[in-house]
Design an enzyme around this catalytic site. Sequence first.
Site, PDB file in Angstrom:
ATOM      1  N   ASN A 146       0.808  -1.221   0.000  1.00  6.61           N
ATOM      2  CA  ASN A 146       0.000   0.000   0.000  1.00  6.61           C
ATOM      3  C   ASN A 146       0.840   1.270   0.000  1.00  6.61           C
ATOM      4  OD1 ASN A 146      -2.550   1.597   0.631  1.00  6.61           O
ATOM      5  ND2 ASN A 146      -1.311   2.052   2.440  1.00  6.61           N
ATOM      6  N   THR A 191      -8.864   5.045   1.024  1.00  8.08           N
ATOM      7  CA  THR A 191      -8.168   4.309  -0.046  1.00  8.08           C
ATOM      8  C   THR A 191      -7.266   5.180  -0.914  1.00  8.08           C
ATOM      9  OG1 THR A 191     -10.007   4.581  -1.606  1.00  8.08           O
ATOM     10  CG2 THR A 191     -10.031   2.623  -0.188  1.00  8.08           C
ATOM     11  N   ASP A 199       1.522   7.120  -0.137  1.00  9.51           N
ATOM     12  CA  ASP A 199       0.556   6.127  -0.594  1.00  9.51           C
ATOM     13  C   ASP A 199       0.766   5.783  -2.063  1.00  9.51           C
ATOM     14  OD1 ASP A 199      -1.654   4.769   0.737  1.00  9.51           O
ATOM     15  OD2 ASP A 199      -2.889   5.556  -0.884  1.00  9.51           O
ATOM     16  N   ASP A 229      -0.469  -6.164   4.419  1.00  7.56           N
ATOM     17  CA  ASP A 229      -0.540  -5.073   5.370  1.00  7.56           C
ATOM     18  C   ASP A 229      -1.433  -3.957   4.808  1.00  7.56           C
ATOM     19  OD1 ASP A 229       0.606  -3.664   7.815  1.00  7.56           O
ATOM     20  OD2 ASP A 229       1.201  -2.268   6.226  1.00  7.56           O
ATOM     21  N   HIS A 233      -6.783  -0.231   2.922  1.00  6.79           N
ATOM     22  CA  HIS A 233      -6.453   1.019   2.235  1.00  6.79           C
ATOM     23  C   HIS A 233      -6.169   0.804   0.748  1.00  6.79           C
ATOM     24  CE1 HIS A 233      -6.425   2.956   6.145  1.00  6.79           C
ATOM     25  NE2 HIS A 233      -5.763   1.897   6.577  1.00  6.79           N
ATOM     26  N   GLU A 264      -4.968  -7.404   6.239  1.00  7.88           N
ATOM     27  CA  GLU A 264      -5.201  -6.609   7.437  1.00  7.88           C
ATOM     28  C   GLU A 264      -6.306  -5.596   7.115  1.00  7.88           C
ATOM     29  OE1 GLU A 264      -2.875  -3.626  10.538  1.00  7.88           O
ATOM     30  OE2 GLU A 264      -2.389  -3.627   8.405  1.00  7.88           O
TER      31      GLU A 264
END
Length: 476
Positions: A146, A191, A199, A229, A233, A264
Amino acid sequence: MNENQEQEKKVPRWAYALVGGILLLVLLSVTYAGFMSGRVGDDADASGGLPEKTEDGVMFHAWNWSFDAIREKLPELAEAGFKSVQTSPVQPNKEPLTNGSQWWILYQPTGFGIGNSQLGTREQFQQLCEEAEKHGISIIVDVVANHMGNAGGGELAHRPAKNVDPELLANPDFWHEAKGVLDWNARGQVTQWGIGLPDLNTANEALQDKVIAFLNDAVALGADGFRFDAAKHIELPDDRTPSNFWPRVLGALDDKERLFLYGEVLQGGADRYPSYAEFLHLTASRYGESVRHAVGFGGTPDVSLAEDFKASQVDPSKLVTWVESHDTYANDSEESTAMTDEQLKLGWAIVASRAGSNPLFFNRPAGGGKFAARIGEPGSELWRDPDIAALNRFHNAMAGEGERLQALGPDVLLIERGEKGAVLLNAGASAAQVEADTALPSGSYDSHASAGGTFLVTNGKLAGSLAPGAIAVLQR
């Protein structure tokens, strides 16, 4: 007397004894050879009864352990009944930090490769996987897809570090806007904006190709699954700002059918929890909190709190459950840090004995203090506890069996698995006299745990005594 009887009469008795002794020696030597080669006896018992499938066993989170440290402990982990071992992130990261309190560095990668200064090289990872296969243990890799490592704090938190892979740095299409989430209930922010780190634009297929290549490289070296992980997101295909990351990336994995995949997805806010379950297994963070309260952490015990998975109707078979995670232990909020070993064991008795879900045992750092061990060193040895091993073996042996939970007051919980076995735990401060309906066949049951005692089943009634803080593991 016929001719044969006459001949038999002439054979001396010592000859029969000699022949019998020789036959006995031959039998013993064959048995010994079979034992040494693993062909005689119950192989499963010798390795903690490890099941064939990863999802039928229990997982060991070797948090911050190096590849070599895990490899050295594989025989003992198998004996303790752990089917799989989850590593910390294997990707290169932005700084060679090793202090235990700097564990977060492993979640600040600089690219998609295998090997870092804290855990070991690509070759050492492959050696770990090869050795794990010999013991029937699966290796699950923690993946950071991510975000990348940041350039610093403050305004630099959402900008990539200078030593991030140049191919990533050079492509502006690989990055989302450099800002952090302000409203955790706003799905678009969750997101598309950062979580204190730069990100990645996971909707970009060129970036996805890098992730796919990394994952398949790990599979080629022997990885048996992945934990993603910050999966919450990464966009879903039907989000307002959509992404085909999950179907495209997971669909491109080599030998996907044998891989265990989970994400996660911390519950709360704009989590879209059931939608992620269409693609992979999910962390059950709310259930972990319930289990901690059930065994009396932060208050008085109430074992009935452990009955509901609180998973938005997601099937238990899609859940990864725990007593605590590395986040609840290590984060500044310290949701579980003060739990005692006794409470951890009682919680594990609940998590490991239930049906369907995939239990994850978090390994705390070794020594005194929150972060006594350095990154790369093995952690606490609570996983060696005979009660932990008994619970692991119980879970492995009960694969496919249904469950029935009975709260026998606020302190005592009975978890039955079909007609094959049961686990009892007493989270209270006083001994408990147990009397309960049961599906177990009539008979006397000695507990496989260290302080469980003996229980008697007569005509569908289970009776016995359970000491305070004790666990009983009963099997046919």
